[in-house]
Design a protein around this motif. Structure first.
Motif, PDB file in Angstrom:
ATOM      1  N   TYR A   1      -9.396  -2.319   0.033  1.00  0.00           N
ATOM      2  CA  TYR A   1      -9.375  -3.696   0.507  1.00  0.00           C
ATOM      3  C   TYR A   1      -8.204  -4.444  -0.111  1.00  0.00           C
ATOM      4  CZ  TYR A   1     -10.788  -8.482   1.439  1.00  0.00           C
ATOM      5  OH  TYR A   1     -10.808  -9.785   1.871  1.00  0.00           O
ATOM      6  N   PRO A   2      -7.555  -5.335   0.658  1.00  0.00           N
ATOM      7  CA  PRO A   2      -7.737  -5.554   2.087  1.00  0.00           C
ATOM      8  C   PRO A   2      -7.113  -4.412   2.889  1.00  0.00           C
ATOM      9  CG  PRO A   2      -5.947  -6.932   1.256  1.00  0.00           C
ATOM     10  CD  PRO A   2      -6.535  -6.250   0.065  1.00  0.00           C
ATOM     11  N   PRO A   3      -7.635  -4.168   4.122  1.00  0.00           N
ATOM     12  CA  PRO A   3      -7.068  -3.088   4.931  1.00  0.00           C
ATOM     13  C   PRO A   3      -5.608  -3.399   5.280  1.00  0.00           C
ATOM     14  CG  PRO A   3      -8.641  -4.403   6.225  1.00  0.00           C
ATOM     15  CD  PRO A   3      -8.710  -4.897   4.809  1.00  0.00           C
ATOM     16  N   ARG A   4      -4.711  -2.476   5.026  1.00  0.00           N
ATOM     17  CA  ARG A   4      -3.280  -2.686   5.331  1.00  0.00           C
ATOM     18  C   ARG A   4      -2.681  -1.419   5.923  1.00  0.00           C
ATOM     19  NH1 ARG A   4      -3.774  -7.629   5.393  1.00  0.00           N
ATOM     20  NH2 ARG A   4      -3.644  -8.867   3.496  1.00  0.00           N
ATOM     21  N   ASP A   5      -1.789  -1.608   6.892  1.00  0.00           N
ATOM     22  CA  ASP A   5      -1.050  -0.493   7.480  1.00  0.00           C
ATOM     23  C   ASP A   5       0.377  -0.560   6.935  1.00  0.00           C
ATOM     24  OD1 ASP A   5       0.431   1.258   8.963  1.00  0.00           O
ATOM     25  OD2 ASP A   5      -0.436   0.670  10.895  1.00  0.00           O
ATOM     26  N   PRO A   6       0.792   0.431   6.121  1.00  0.00           N
ATOM     27  CA  PRO A   6       2.127   0.371   5.509  1.00  0.00           C
ATOM     28  C   PRO A   6       3.249   0.180   6.532  1.00  0.00           C
ATOM     29  CG  PRO A   6       0.836   2.109   4.487  1.00  0.00           C
ATOM     30  CD  PRO A   6       0.021   1.606   5.656  1.00  0.00           C
ATOM     31  N   ARG A   7       3.043   0.623   7.777  1.00  0.00           N
ATOM     32  CA  ARG A   7       4.114   0.462   8.782  1.00  0.00           C
ATOM     33  C   ARG A   7       4.431  -1.012   9.042  1.00  0.00           C
ATOM     34  NH1 ARG A   7       1.402   4.383  13.099  1.00  0.00           N
ATOM     35  NH2 ARG A   7      -0.307   3.113  12.303  1.00  0.00           N
ATOM     36  N   ASP A   8       3.458  -1.879   8.765  1.00  0.00           N
ATOM     37  CA  ASP A   8       3.685  -3.315   8.999  1.00  0.00           C
ATOM     38  C   ASP A   8       4.740  -3.899   8.056  1.00  0.00           C
ATOM     39  OD1 ASP A   8       1.884  -3.367  11.067  1.00  0.00           O
ATOM     40  OD2 ASP A   8       0.190  -4.011   9.819  1.00  0.00           O
ATOM     41  N   GLU A   9       5.037  -3.157   6.966  1.00  0.00           N
ATOM     42  CA  GLU A   9       6.058  -3.668   6.032  1.00  0.00           C
ATOM     43  C   GLU A   9       7.411  -3.830   6.707  1.00  0.00           C
ATOM     44  OE1 GLU A   9       5.223  -4.945   3.108  1.00  0.00           O
ATOM     45  OE2 GLU A   9       3.232  -4.301   3.773  1.00  0.00           O
ATOM     46  N   ALA A  10       7.633  -3.059   7.765  1.00  0.00           N
ATOM     47  CA  ALA A  10       8.912  -3.172   8.475  1.00  0.00           C
ATOM     48  C   ALA A  10       8.990  -4.490   9.243  1.00  0.00           C
ATOM     49  CB  ALA A  10       9.064  -1.984   9.431  1.00  0.00           C
ATOM     50  N   LYS A  11       7.833  -5.126   9.457  1.00  0.00           N
ATOM     51  CA  LYS A  11       7.805  -6.333  10.314  1.00  0.00           C
ATOM     52  C   LYS A  11       7.614  -7.626   9.539  1.00  0.00           C
ATOM     53  CE  LYS A  11       4.690  -3.957  13.104  1.00  0.00           C
ATOM     54  NZ  LYS A  11       3.375  -4.038  13.636  1.00  0.00           N
ATOM     55  N   ARG A  12       6.893  -7.548   8.407  1.00  0.00           N
ATOM     56  CA  ARG A  12       6.565  -8.809   7.723  1.00  0.00           C
ATOM     57  C   ARG A  12       6.248  -8.562   6.253  1.00  0.00           C
ATOM     58  NH1 ARG A  12       3.026  -6.397   5.940  1.00  0.00           N
ATOM     59  NH2 ARG A  12       0.921  -6.019   6.663  1.00  0.00           N
ATOM     60  N   LEU A  13       6.397  -9.640   5.463  1.00  0.00           N
ATOM     61  CA  LEU A  13       5.970  -9.595   4.064  1.00  0.00           C
ATOM     62  C   LEU A  13       4.700 -10.432   3.969  1.00  0.00           C
ATOM     63  CD1 LEU A  13       6.632  -8.928   1.034  1.00  0.00           C
ATOM     64  CD2 LEU A  13       7.793 -11.147   0.957  1.00  0.00           C
ATOM     65  N   VAL A  14       3.633  -9.856   3.411  1.00  0.00           N
ATOM     66  CA  VAL A  14       2.411 -10.646   3.205  1.00  0.00           C
ATOM     67  C   VAL A  14       2.649 -11.548   1.995  1.00  0.00           C
ATOM     68  CG1 VAL A  14      -0.053 -10.586   2.637  1.00  0.00           C
ATOM     69  CG2 VAL A  14       0.919  -8.850   4.159  1.00  0.00           C
ATOM     70  N   VAL A  15       2.535 -12.857   2.191  1.00  0.00           N
ATOM     71  CA  VAL A  15       2.712 -13.784   1.070  1.00  0.00           C
ATOM     72  C   VAL A  15       1.442 -14.598   0.878  1.00  0.00           C
ATOM     73  CG1 VAL A  15       5.219 -13.999   1.287  1.00  0.00           C
ATOM     74  CG2 VAL A  15       3.739 -15.568   2.547  1.00  0.00           C
ATOM     75  N   GLY A  16       1.241 -15.092  -0.310  1.00  0.00           N
ATOM     76  CA  GLY A  16       0.046 -15.901  -0.576  1.00  0.00           C
ATOM     77  C   GLY A  16      -0.021 -16.298  -2.031  1.00  0.00           C
ATOM     78  N   SER A  17      -1.202 -16.741  -2.441  1.00  0.00           N
ATOM     79  CA  SER A  17      -1.430 -17.166  -3.818  1.00  0.00           C
ATOM     80  C   SER A  17      -2.617 -16.398  -4.375  1.00  0.00           C
ATOM     81  CB  SER A  17      -1.767 -18.656  -3.868  1.00  0.00           C
ATOM     82  OG  SER A  17      -0.713 -19.417  -3.358  1.00  0.00           O
ATOM     83  N   PRO A  18      -2.679 -16.128  -5.672  1.00  0.00           N
ATOM     84  CA  PRO A  18      -1.657 -16.493  -6.650  1.00  0.00           C
ATOM     85  C   PRO A  18      -0.491 -15.512  -6.582  1.00  0.00           C
ATOM     86  CG  PRO A  18      -3.345 -15.185  -7.716  1.00  0.00           C
ATOM     87  CD  PRO A  18      -3.759 -15.332  -6.281  1.00  0.00           C
ATOM     88  N   SER A  19       0.466 -15.709  -7.462  1.00  0.00           N
ATOM     89  CA  SER A  19       1.498 -14.715  -7.761  1.00  0.00           C
ATOM     90  C   SER A  19       2.746 -14.785  -6.916  1.00  0.00           C
ATOM     91  CB  SER A  19       0.945 -13.279  -7.732  1.00  0.00           C
ATOM     92  OG  SER A  19      -0.117 -13.186  -8.638  1.00  0.00           O
TER      93      SER A  19
END
Ligand SMILES: C[S@@+](CC[C@H](N)C(=O)[O-])C[C@H]1O[C@@H](n2cnc3c(N)ncnc32)[C@H](O)[C@@H]1O
Length: 413
Positions: free
Chosen positions: A16-34
């Motif tokens: 968790y959370p479910p993520r598909d590594p191929r999506d890294e080519a399309k977007r950066l997941v951003v959020g808080s904290p960090s």
């Protein structure tokens, strides 16, 4: 099998959370904290020394969101150092490592272990530690936070996310029913199936069914459902509980995010109430805001050592640089009316921020590099007589609104 084994087993079966590594080519997941602008603003008083390697630990890194975001932001900012990912779930680590590989990130190290083993892992001290959605799964979260504190450098800080009690209304009722009816030792897939049956059968009176603020079971697949309803151990906190936890680890809360969620005077229109709420001490304000809104399902906040007197930079310093985060300010500037208002909805809570007259011009000049002195100079060049004091008043109001939304931080050169 211990409860620790079962917690680990759940994230092994359902990272968790479910993520598909191929999506890294399309977007950066951003959020808080960090995210880097927030860390610099809240933890380091606006100043991360860019000439020194920066060391970060992501404790309970999961499928890699914070690890990848922070490593990418440090690389983009040209800050040397490393981000150490630590998790006891091999399946989660595999996803995080593949995401890093897709991005070609080199400033990362992956470690498989329990964060309770930190004292013996020989990882050294860290300037910053992320621990998002993890401490509340430990048998003793206070002891966990103390371990993280012991791994911090003197001036370092920690970004935390802990579940919020009010917003998770109904979650623990459903967890209790599932615990009572599940077969001992059932496989995660069977547990998920049983949970879906229970959810479908809940009557309209059930608090979980009536709680529109928890949605992971609807939006994050089986992993989201398991994380929400099948955890072998989790607890939730009020602001008072968060404060007690920080106190117990001799740490000090330096900021909740987004700040607007913790500013009760923004949540009422009655002028007399506003004045009384505005008078409260910061943590009492945060507690009042939580009680007024009633739906905070997670608390995201930063802590430093109790004896660290660091404070965010003040928005009246010429050398302070406003840094936007996760917002297109030039586009926003086009939609701003001079002296108008900025409306925003956070978790169903409506906010309206009064904007100063020159908000569009200020927004158009913020690029994360220009300092306040330069922004004032540029504005004064086209508006003779626009003094620094005029600017401070206008920028102060602009900053208060965008910062409350978590969209604007300050840093010092
Ligand atoms: C809810 S997930 C959150 C993941 C990540 N921090 C995020 O916010 O995306 C919790 C993670 O903490 C890890 N975890 C829980 N207890 C741990 C422990 N004692 N040591 C190491 N990892 C742990 C789990 O394996 C899981 O990957």
């Amino acid at each position: 099998m211990t409860t620790d084994d079962r917690v680990r087993g759940q994230y092994e079966a359902l990272p968790y959370p479910p993520r598909d590594p191929r999506d890294e080519a399309k977007r950066l997941v951003v959020g808080s904290p960090s995210n880097l602008p927030e860390i610099e603003h809240f933890v380091f008083g606006g100043r991360i020394d860019r000439l020194r390697p920066f060391r970060a630990l992501v404790a309970g890194g999961g499928t890699g969101d914070a690890t990848i975001m922070l490593a990418q932001q440090l690389a983009d900012a040209g800050i040397a150092g490393e981000v150490v990912y630590l998790d006891w779930s091999a399946a989660s680590r595999g996803i995080a490592e593949t995401r890093a590989a897709v991005r070609g990130l080199k400033n990362l190290r992956f470690v498989s272990a329990s964060l309770l083993d930190l004292p013996t892992l020989g990882l050294g001290r860290f300037d910053y530690i992320d621990c998002c959605g993890v401490l509340h799964h430990l048998d003793d979260p206070e002891a966990g936070l103390r371990l993280l504190r012991d791994a911090l450098s003197e001036a370092g800080g920690i970004g935390l996310m802990l579940y919020g009690e009010h917003g998770r209304r109904g979650v623990y009722d459903v967890q209790a029913v599932l615990r009572a009816v599940a077969d001992p030792g059932a496989e995660p897939a069977q547990q998920v199936e049983l949970a879906r049956r229970l959810l479908a059968a809940l009557p309209a009176t059930n608090w979980f069914k009536r709680n529109p603020f928890v949605t992971d079971h609807l939006t994050q697949g089986d992993a989201g459902l398991a994380d929400l309803l099948l955890s072998p151990r989790d607890r939730a906190y009020t602001v008072g509980g968060v404060r007690a936890l920080a106190d117990a680890a001799e740490m000090r809360i330096v900021g909740f995010v987004p700040p607007a969620r913790y500013e009760p005077e923004r949540m009422v229109s009655d002028a007399r109430l506003k004045v009384r709420l505005a008078r409260l001490a910061p943590l009492d304000k945060a507690a009042a805001a939580e009680d007024i809104a009633g739906n905070i399902k997670s608390h995201t906040f930063y802590v430093v050592r109790a004896d660290n007197a660091v404070a965010p930079p003040s928005p009246d310093r010429r050398e302070a640089i406003p840094v936007p985060f996760n917002v297109d300010l030039p586009a926003m500037a086009k939609g701003m009316k001079p002296g108008g208002a900025l409306s925003a909805s956070i978790d169903g809570l409506q906010f309206s921020f009064a904007l100063p007259r020159r908000a569009p011009a200020i927004a158009a000049l913020i690029d994360g590099k220009r300092d306040l002195g330069a922004i004032h100079d540029a504005m004064a060049a086209t508006s003779p007589g626009f003094t620094w004091d005029d600017f401070v008043a206008e920028f102060g109001a602009f900053f208060a609104s965008l910062h409350a939304l978590g969209k604007l931080m300050l840093r010092l050169p």
